[in-house]
Design an enzyme around this catalytic site. Structure first.
Site, PDB file in Angstrom:
ATOM      1  CG  ASP A 159      -0.173   0.156   2.537  1.00 31.26           C
ATOM      2  OD1 ASP A 159       0.860  -0.508   2.703  1.00 31.26           O
ATOM      3  OD2 ASP A 159      -0.607   0.953   3.393  1.00 31.26           O
ATOM      4  CG  HIS A 507      -1.124  -7.060  -1.881  1.00 28.44           C
ATOM      5  ND1 HIS A 507      -2.359  -7.208  -2.463  1.00 28.44           N
ATOM      6  CD2 HIS A 507      -1.224  -5.961  -1.087  1.00 28.44           C
ATOM      7  CE1 HIS A 507      -3.177  -6.266  -2.034  1.00 28.44           C
ATOM      8  NE2 HIS A 507      -2.519  -5.488  -1.194  1.00 28.44           N
ATOM      9  CG  ASP A 553       3.977 -15.708  -6.894  1.00 21.45           C
ATOM     10  OD1 ASP A 553       3.765 -14.570  -6.415  1.00 21.45           O
ATOM     11  OD2 ASP A 553       4.764 -15.916  -7.831  1.00 21.45           O
ATOM     12  CD  GLU A 562       0.807  -5.365   1.951  1.00 21.00           C
ATOM     13  OE1 GLU A 562      -0.074  -5.946   2.599  1.00 21.00           O
ATOM     14  OE2 GLU A 562       0.850  -4.125   1.810  1.00 21.00           O
TER      15      GLU A 562
HETATM   16  O1  G3I Z   1      -0.022 -11.505  17.975  1.00 18.78           O
HETATM   17  C1  G3I Z   1      -0.835 -12.576  17.562  1.00 18.78           C
HETATM   18  C2  G3I Z   1      -0.128 -13.893  17.813  1.00 18.78           C
HETATM   19  O2  G3I Z   1       0.226 -14.000  19.128  1.00 18.78           O
HETATM   20  C3  G3I Z   1      -1.047 -15.028  17.328  1.00 18.78           C
HETATM   21  O3  G3I Z   1      -0.392 -16.249  17.443  1.00 18.78           O
HETATM   22  C4  G3I Z   1      -1.408 -14.796  15.888  1.00 18.78           C
HETATM   23  C5  G3I Z   1      -2.425 -15.760  15.393  1.00 18.78           C
HETATM   24  O4  G3I Z   1      -3.195 -15.197  14.380  1.00 18.78           O
HETATM   25  O5  G3I Z   1      -1.949 -13.517  15.727  1.00 18.78           O
HETATM   26  C6  G3I Z   1      -1.067 -12.508  16.087  1.00 18.78           C
HETATM   27  O6  G3I Z   1      -1.604 -11.297  15.674  1.00 18.78           O
HETATM   28  C7  G3I Z   1      -1.343 -11.039  14.313  1.00 18.78           C
HETATM   29  C8  G3I Z   1      -0.546  -9.752  14.249  1.00 18.78           C
HETATM   30  O7  G3I Z   1      -0.358  -9.417  12.926  1.00 18.78           O
HETATM   31  C9  G3I Z   1       0.801  -9.833  14.924  1.00 18.78           C
HETATM   32  O8  G3I Z   1       1.642 -10.702  14.239  1.00 18.78           O
HETATM   33  C10 G3I Z   1      -2.654 -10.916  13.577  1.00 18.78           C
HETATM   34  O9  G3I Z   1      -3.287 -12.159  13.500  1.00 18.78           O
HETATM   35  C11 G3I Z   1      -2.399 -10.407  12.188  1.00 18.78           C
HETATM   36  O10 G3I Z   1      -3.616 -10.083  11.565  1.00 18.78           O
HETATM   37  C12 G3I Z   1      -1.535  -9.185  12.216  1.00 18.78           C
HETATM   38  O11 G3I Z   1      -1.165  -8.883  10.900  1.00 18.78           O
HETATM   39  C13 G3I Z   1      -0.691  -7.586  10.661  1.00 18.78           C
HETATM   40  C14 G3I Z   1      -1.495  -6.964   9.527  1.00 18.78           C
HETATM   41  O12 G3I Z   1      -0.947  -5.711   9.196  1.00 18.78           O
HETATM   42  C15 G3I Z   1      -2.949  -6.794   9.890  1.00 18.78           C
HETATM   43  O13 G3I Z   1      -3.096  -5.935  10.956  1.00 18.78           O
HETATM   44  C16 G3I Z   1       0.754  -7.704  10.245  1.00 18.78           C
HETATM   45  O14 G3I Z   1       1.539  -8.150  11.341  1.00 18.78           O
HETATM   46  C17 G3I Z   1       1.278  -6.375   9.741  1.00 18.78           C
HETATM   47  O15 G3I Z   1       2.558  -6.566   9.216  1.00 18.78           O
HETATM   48  C18 G3I Z   1       0.350  -5.822   8.687  1.00 18.78           C
HETATM   49  O16 G3I Z   1       0.796  -4.571   8.323  1.00 18.78           O
HETATM   50  C19 G3I Z   1       0.266  -4.034   7.128  1.00 18.78           C
HETATM   51  C20 G3I Z   1      -0.144  -2.620   7.446  1.00 18.78           C
HETATM   52  O17 G3I Z   1      -1.241  -2.668   8.329  1.00 18.78           O
HETATM   53  C21 G3I Z   1      -0.485  -1.839   6.197  1.00 18.78           C
HETATM   54  N1  G3I Z   1       0.589  -1.921   5.235  1.00 18.78           N
HETATM   55  C22 G3I Z   1       0.924  -3.255   4.871  1.00 18.78           C
HETATM   56  C23 G3I Z   1       1.348  -4.084   6.050  1.00 18.78           C
HETATM   57  C24 G3I Z   1       1.726  -5.494   5.659  1.00 18.78           C
HETATM   58  O18 G3I Z   1       0.667  -6.303   5.310  1.00 18.78           O
HETATM   59  O1  9MR Z   2      -3.562  -3.435  -0.039  1.00 20.03           O
HETATM   60  C1  9MR Z   2      -3.811  -3.425   1.353  1.00 20.03           C
HETATM   61  C2  9MR Z   2      -2.649  -4.009   2.094  1.00 20.03           C
HETATM   62  O2  9MR Z   2      -1.527  -3.183   1.908  1.00 20.03           O
HETATM   63  C3  9MR Z   2      -2.959  -4.179   3.549  1.00 20.03           C
HETATM   64  O3  9MR Z   2      -1.952  -4.933   4.173  1.00 20.03           O
HETATM   65  C4  9MR Z   2      -4.278  -4.877   3.742  1.00 20.03           C
HETATM   66  C5  9MR Z   2      -4.679  -4.933   5.193  1.00 20.03           C
HETATM   67  O4  9MR Z   2      -4.784  -3.645   5.713  1.00 20.03           O
HETATM   68  O5  9MR Z   2      -5.290  -4.232   3.034  1.00 20.03           O
HETATM   69  C6  9MR Z   2      -5.056  -4.183   1.647  1.00 20.03           C
HETATM   70  O6  9MR Z   2      -6.116  -3.519   1.016  1.00 20.03           O
HETATM   71  C7  9MR Z   2      -7.281  -4.286   0.867  1.00 20.03           C
HETATM   72  C8  9MR Z   2      -8.348  -3.731   1.770  1.00 20.03           C
HETATM   73  O7  9MR Z   2      -7.985  -3.885   3.120  1.00 20.03           O
HETATM   74  C9  9MR Z   2      -9.657  -4.421   1.502  1.00 20.03           C
HETATM   75  N1  9MR Z   2     -10.011  -4.312   0.097  1.00 20.03           N
HETATM   76  C10 9MR Z   2      -9.010  -4.888  -0.779  1.00 20.03           C
HETATM   77  C11 9MR Z   2      -7.684  -4.213  -0.586  1.00 20.03           C
HETATM   78  C12 9MR Z   2      -6.627  -4.872  -1.466  1.00 20.03           C
HETATM   79  O8  9MR Z   2      -6.872  -4.696  -2.776  1.00 20.03           O
END
Ligand code: G3I
Ligand code: 9MR
Ligand code: ZN
Length: 584
Positions: A159, A507, A553, A562
């Protein structure tokens, strides 16, 4: 192809393994002319929980001749019919001193491709050019009449958001890699606009993000949590993402991380640019001043109407600890030392964490590497934490047939960050001369604690086969890298453009929108996620798929595929360690 191996290859010394997800006795190394260069007996590992495979190991550590090879193995097709064998090959790989040169370059160059607010020109970006993006005006979420100037920095990920805590994490990995292994970066050019200006390119690239950090600070010292549009953009080029930009409210975690990284960078950049260093120091002190004035946790949650990345936290203990440690390292002032001791005493947080939320490990590094006076008690405590953390990771890896330090339940969103972060763990233990202590502790230590969702039953822990390998920290870190670039149950290299079977469709908005088939190289994918947290992942990965195979992939599968700035950075760190080890 079902013989899995590091697709870039190996340095001449150290562990070299290929993994075969089937039973077989013998294996061979074949060169490009088809000659057999080495043959060996395999070893049986047994059932590997993370991959669901019956794992056989082909160890060719003894073979050190530089060259290009692949592993060949004969797999018995049916027990009853000994003649019916299928011949299986691994991808090609190399042995030699330069096997990771391209990877090292590409992992850092990736940050240039993520630069926001400037033209990416053909001279540096090749075909991956685009115009300056996100240069429209930014207003405060809470006051649309208040405009701030905060162009620049790196896009976070697939993103186009820019987030302080995520940026601080990536910067910490990169700047500590530089601080601990400078010889690996000296003289390296990443072909970026600043190359050749007398400053190492790793610092040139990090400065691009740091300049943006400086802009994200409010006059009172508080730091905006993030700068994004209200919703994630469609899959368009960044300069076509023209929606209103917002600076979202100040959080104490962002402000603490800002203080920490600015303080650290003030030291790092001082020999190169005293004026920049002074600006960083001033900013760090202002952030820290804000923290002192706001001792209570000020968390961040997406306000209604905002749907971009949240990076929310539940407390800021580790962030404040890190900030105090960096401020102490920068200034040597007793008050910061008192603060860090107070946070250690009063707040509960995991100490050896190196992530975007929990950052205690950066505080430990700040303290141990600082030139200021140190308390022997604190040092002993921090060393103990480092040993415990690395020993747990040795323990975890010994229960994995692929030799990677991730337990079956740890393959979540961004699992590859875990893989490379554990590489850091081994590197850090080695850096401080703790290898023997880690090996000793690993003999008796248990598996890392398993997170259980509140209300969910605790599944009993069943120990799988365990191969006590007695590896050095270096070999453990190398095994983490092996996994990342191909020695895993899917035989995929999770770095674009690196390896015969590298994934190709991250992604990543520009990579999709630019219409160029090949993605820019050097992007680390998030990797397998057993929770399959997006629609595409659920569609293409059947329920019950083993953890290590829960990947596809697919560019739409953002919970699997991503990329982010803080998934590349631990790979940069771990590779820097391996390279520095090799040159010694
Ligand atoms: O902490 C718990 C862990 O203890 C447990 O075992 C596990 C089981 O699901 O969950 C863990 O929480 C997870 C958390 O990350 C910490 O690792 C959540 O399920 C998981 O949904 C969460 O994912 C994060 C995601 O955003 C959604 O919030 C990712 O770490 C994080 O890297 C990702 O970051 C996004 C940004 O929001 C937007 N930009 C892209 C980026 C990468 O996808
Ligand atoms: O592209 C977004 C990605 O960078 C984030 O990790 C993710 C979770 O916040 O969200 C993706 O965007 C999606 C949105 O949350 C829901 N609609 C589809 C988007 C991807 O095309
Ligand atoms: Zn941009």
């Amino acid at each position: 192809m079902s013989v899995f191996v590091n697709q870039l290859g190996f340095y001449e010394r150290g562990e070299k393994r290929a993994i075969l997800p089937f039973e077989c006795r013998q294996f061979w190394l074949i060169n490009e002319a088809g000659d057999i260069c080495h043959e060996g007996e395999t070893q049986e590992f047994g059932y590997d929980k993370a991959s669901g495979d019956q794992v056989t190991v082909a160890d060719f550590s003894a073979f050190t001749t530089p060259g290009k090879y692949r592993v060949k193995a004969a797999r018995a097709v049916a027990e009853s019919d000994q003649k019916s064998v299928s011949v299986e090959y691994s991808p090609w790989f190399e042995i030699g001193p330069h096997v990771y040169d391209k990877l090292g370059h590409d992992l850092m160059k990736a940050y240039y491709y993520l630069r926001c607010g400037c033209d990416l020109t053909e001279e540096y970006a090749g075909p991956y050019v685009h115009k300056a993006c996100h240069v429209g005006k930014t207003v405060l979420w809470e006051d649309h009449d208040a405009v701030i100037e905060a162009t620049g920095g790196w896009h976070d990920a697939g993103d186009y958001g820019r987030y302080i805590t995520a940026g601080a994490c990536a910067l910490a990995h990169l700047l500590y890699a530089w601080r601990m292994y400078p010889e690996v970066f000296e003289g390296k050019s990443y072909d970026i606009p600043e190359s050749g200006n007398g400053v190492p390119d790793v610092l040139n690239e990090c400065r691009y993000e740091l300049e943006w950090f400086l802009k994200m600070q409010r006059a009172d010292g508080g730091v905006y949590h993030k700068l994004t549009t209200a919703r994630h953009a469609a899959f368009v080029m960044p300069e076509e993402d023209l929606k209103q930009l917002y600076a979202l409210p100040v959080s104490s975690s962002a402000t603490a991380d800002h203080a920490a990284i600015c303080a650290m960078a003030a030291t790092t950049y001082r020999p190169y640019d005293a004026e920049f260093s002074a600006r960083l120091e001033k900013a760090a002190k202002r952030s820290y001043g804000w923290l002192k004035a706001h001792p209570e946790f000020l968390g961040f949650r997406n306000p209604p109407g905002c749907g971009t990345g949240e990076y929310g936290e539940w407390d800021d203990g580790s962030n404040r600890f890190w900030a105090a440690a960096e401020m102490y390292s920068l200034t040597g002032e007793k008050s910061y030392h008192d603060d860090l001791k107070m946070f250690l005493h009063e707040k509960k947080f995991p100490l050896m964490a190196l992530g975007y939320g929990e950052v205690g490990g950066f505080g430990i590094l700040a303290y141990l590497l600082s030139k200021q006076g140190k308390s022997a008690d604190l040092m002993a405590r921090f060393f103990q934490e480092i040993v415990k953390d690395a020993a747990q990771r040795v323990r975890t890896s010994e229960e994995c047939g692929y030799g990677v330090a991730l337990a079956e339940w740890e393959y979540g969103w961004g699992s590859n960050m875990g893989v490379m972060r554990h590489g850091m763990s081994f590197a850090i233990a080695d850096y401080f001369g703790l290898e023997e202590k880690v090996k000793e502790a690993a003999k008796t230590i248990g598996m890392p604690e398993r997170f259980v969702w509140p209300g969910h039953p605790v599944e009993p822990y069943v120990q799988g086969p365990r191969e006590k390998r007695g590896w050095s920290m270096r070999d453990h870190a190398a095994a983490e890298l092996d996994y990342l670039v191909g020695c895993n149950a899917l035989g995929i290299s999770y770095v674009t453009g690196n390896g015969e079977n590298a994934y190709r469709y991250p992604h990543l908005r520009p990579a999709h929108a630019d219409g160029i088939e090949e993605c820019m190289p050097g992007m680390v994918s998030g990797g397998p996620n057993r929770h399959r947290q997006d629609a595409k992942a659920k569609e293409v990965i059947p329920e019950g798929t083993p953890s290590m195979k829960s990947f596809a992939d697919e560019y739409e599968a953002y919970s699997l595929n991503e990329i982010t700035i803080y998934w590349n950075s631990p790979a940069v760190f771990t590779l820097a360690y391996l390279t520095s080890k090799e040159s010694r």
